[in-house]
Design an enzyme around this catalytic site. Structure first.
Site, PDB file in Angstrom:
ATOM      1  N   ASP A  67      -4.652   9.755 -19.059  1.00 27.09           N
ATOM      2  CA  ASP A  67      -3.996   8.913 -20.064  1.00 27.09           C
ATOM      3  C   ASP A  67      -4.814   8.884 -21.354  1.00 27.09           C
ATOM      4  OD1 ASP A  67      -6.102   7.362 -19.124  1.00 27.09           O
ATOM      5  OD2 ASP A  67      -4.862   5.722 -18.388  1.00 27.09           O
ATOM      6  N   ASN A 136      -4.166  -5.761 -13.342  1.00 16.09           N
ATOM      7  CA  ASN A 136      -2.756  -6.086 -13.073  1.00 16.09           C
ATOM      8  C   ASN A 136      -2.099  -5.029 -12.174  1.00 16.09           C
ATOM      9  OD1 ASN A 136      -2.452  -3.907 -14.750  1.00 16.09           O
ATOM     10  ND2 ASN A 136      -1.383  -4.984 -16.380  1.00 16.09           N
ATOM     11  N   HIS A 138      -2.207  -1.710 -12.666  1.00 14.79           N
ATOM     12  CA  HIS A 138      -1.739  -0.479 -13.319  1.00 14.79           C
ATOM     13  C   HIS A 138      -2.562   0.724 -12.872  1.00 14.79           C
ATOM     14  CE1 HIS A 138      -4.486  -1.134 -17.082  1.00 14.79           C
ATOM     15  NE2 HIS A 138      -5.015  -0.188 -16.350  1.00 14.79           N
ATOM     16  N   GLU A 143       2.048   0.385 -16.656  1.00 11.98           N
ATOM     17  CA  GLU A 143       1.913  -1.058 -16.497  1.00 11.98           C
ATOM     18  C   GLU A 143       2.995  -1.586 -15.542  1.00 11.98           C
ATOM     19  OE1 GLU A 143      -0.636  -2.438 -17.585  1.00 11.98           O
ATOM     20  OE2 GLU A 143      -1.088  -2.027 -19.697  1.00 11.98           O
TER      21      GLU A 143
HETATM   22  C1  GLP Z   1      -7.687   1.643 -18.341  1.00  9.90           C
HETATM   23  C2  GLP Z   1      -7.323   3.085 -18.023  1.00  9.90           C
HETATM   24  C3  GLP Z   1      -6.974   3.234 -16.573  1.00  9.90           C
HETATM   25  C4  GLP Z   1      -8.138   2.693 -15.772  1.00  9.90           C
HETATM   26  C5  GLP Z   1      -8.245   1.209 -15.994  1.00  9.90           C
HETATM   27  C6  GLP Z   1      -9.411   0.576 -15.274  1.00  9.90           C
HETATM   28  O1  GLP Z   1      -6.575   0.876 -18.560  1.00  9.90           O
HETATM   29  N1  GLP Z   1      -6.271   3.555 -18.838  1.00  9.90           N
HETATM   30  O2  GLP Z   1      -6.710   4.592 -16.287  1.00  9.90           O
HETATM   31  O3  GLP Z   1      -7.948   2.974 -14.428  1.00  9.90           O
HETATM   32  O4  GLP Z   1      -8.434   0.989 -17.370  1.00  9.90           O
HETATM   33  O5  GLP Z   1     -10.566   0.723 -16.029  1.00  9.90           O
HETATM   34  P1  GLP Z   1     -12.011   0.332 -15.543  1.00  9.90           P
HETATM   35  O6  GLP Z   1     -12.384   1.376 -14.564  1.00  9.90           O
HETATM   36  O7  GLP Z   1     -12.848   0.369 -16.778  1.00  9.90           O
HETATM   37  O8  GLP Z   1     -11.915  -1.017 -14.939  1.00  9.90           O
END
Ligand code: GLP
Length: 241
Positions: A67, A136, A138, A143
């Site tokens: 992403d 949440n 995702h 989302e």
């Molecule tokens: C972002 C990314 C996701 C990731 C999520 C969790 O939103 N786009 O792909 O999995 O955050 O991030 P973190 O690992 O920093 O908690």
């Protein structure tokens, strides 16, 4: 589903790196789908360490990003593209010709999504998609409410997701309103999926994803239907399982 409960973040990072390392050992040209965020950082560090010690060679692998922030050029320091280059592709020695990142500032973002999907298909599909999880529930930037049938698309970001990214941009208002992401269907198409979660703030999302109903309201719950899912959680993230 294979559930690996490990003690802490370091153990999670090693377990995740082991899985990637095993795949590369059996298939040096494996196709990886890769996430960003705090969670996979330790896995990248571990993999890069193994490459530097001569225990692993990932130079034949092919890698696709999961992403990106919409509107951000790939060279922007907060872009997921620069994250993957900095923390993995460059230090691990995967040449740019074998990597493709979703371009956040493509003039036609939907066309960019189609090109990313087509490149994945041309590479033979993703062998291993690695994922983090949002608080949440995702996955990628899918989302709550995203249809399970989604392919790569431009996606509105939830306020809590933008809040979590505020530090990287200096202020909440500066965080892009939208993301560009592989869809849930694109993720489910990977031959193997590995979901990583660390820390108490992910415990609720992990429980909802793995033990709750399969519903678009919890995007990660779609993974319950994947035939080759590995979940690696540390003790804090597994606390509610
Ligand atoms: C972002 C990314 C996701 C990731 C999520 C969790 O939103 N786009 O792909 O999995 O955050 O991030 P973190 O690992 O920093 O908690």
């Amino acid at each position: 589903m294979e559930l690996l409960r490990v003690e802490d973040y370091d153990a999670l990072s090693r377990a995740a790196a082991n899985r990637v390392g095993r795949l590369i050992a059996s298939r040096p040209g494996a196709v990886l789908g890769l996430p960003t965020g705090e969670t996979p950082l330790g896995m990248y560090r571990e993999l890069v360490g193994r490459v530097r010690e001569g225990r692993l060679d990932v130079s034949a692998a092919i890698a696709f990003s999961l992403d990106e922030f919409h509107g951000l050029p790939p060279e922007h320091p907060a872009s997921f593209c620069s994250f993957l280059r900095r923390h993995f592709f460059e230090p691990a020695g995967i040449p740019p010709s074998r990597t493709r990142c979703l371009c956040g500032d493509a003039p036609d973002p939907e066309a960019e999504c189609a090109v990313h999907e087509a490149a994945i298909a041309a590479a033979g599909g993703i062998d291993l998609q690695v994922l983090g999880i949002g608080r949440n529930g995702h996955i990628g930037y899918n989302e709550p409410g995203t249809p399970f049938s989604s392919r790569a698309h431009v996606a509105p970001l939830a306020p809590e997701t933008r809040e979590a990214a505020a530090a990287a941009f200096g202020a909440f208002e500066l965080v892009p309103l939208r993301g560009v992401t592989l869809g849930i269907q694109s993720i489910l198409a990977a031959r193997q999926v590995m979901l990583l979660a660390s820390g108490a703030e992910k415990a609720g999302a992990v429980k909802a994803a793995l033990r709750g109903p399969v519903t678009p309201e919890v995007p990660a719950s779609a993974l319950q239907g994947h035939p080759a899912l590995t979940v690696v959680v540390d003790a804090a993230a597994a606390a509610l399982l």
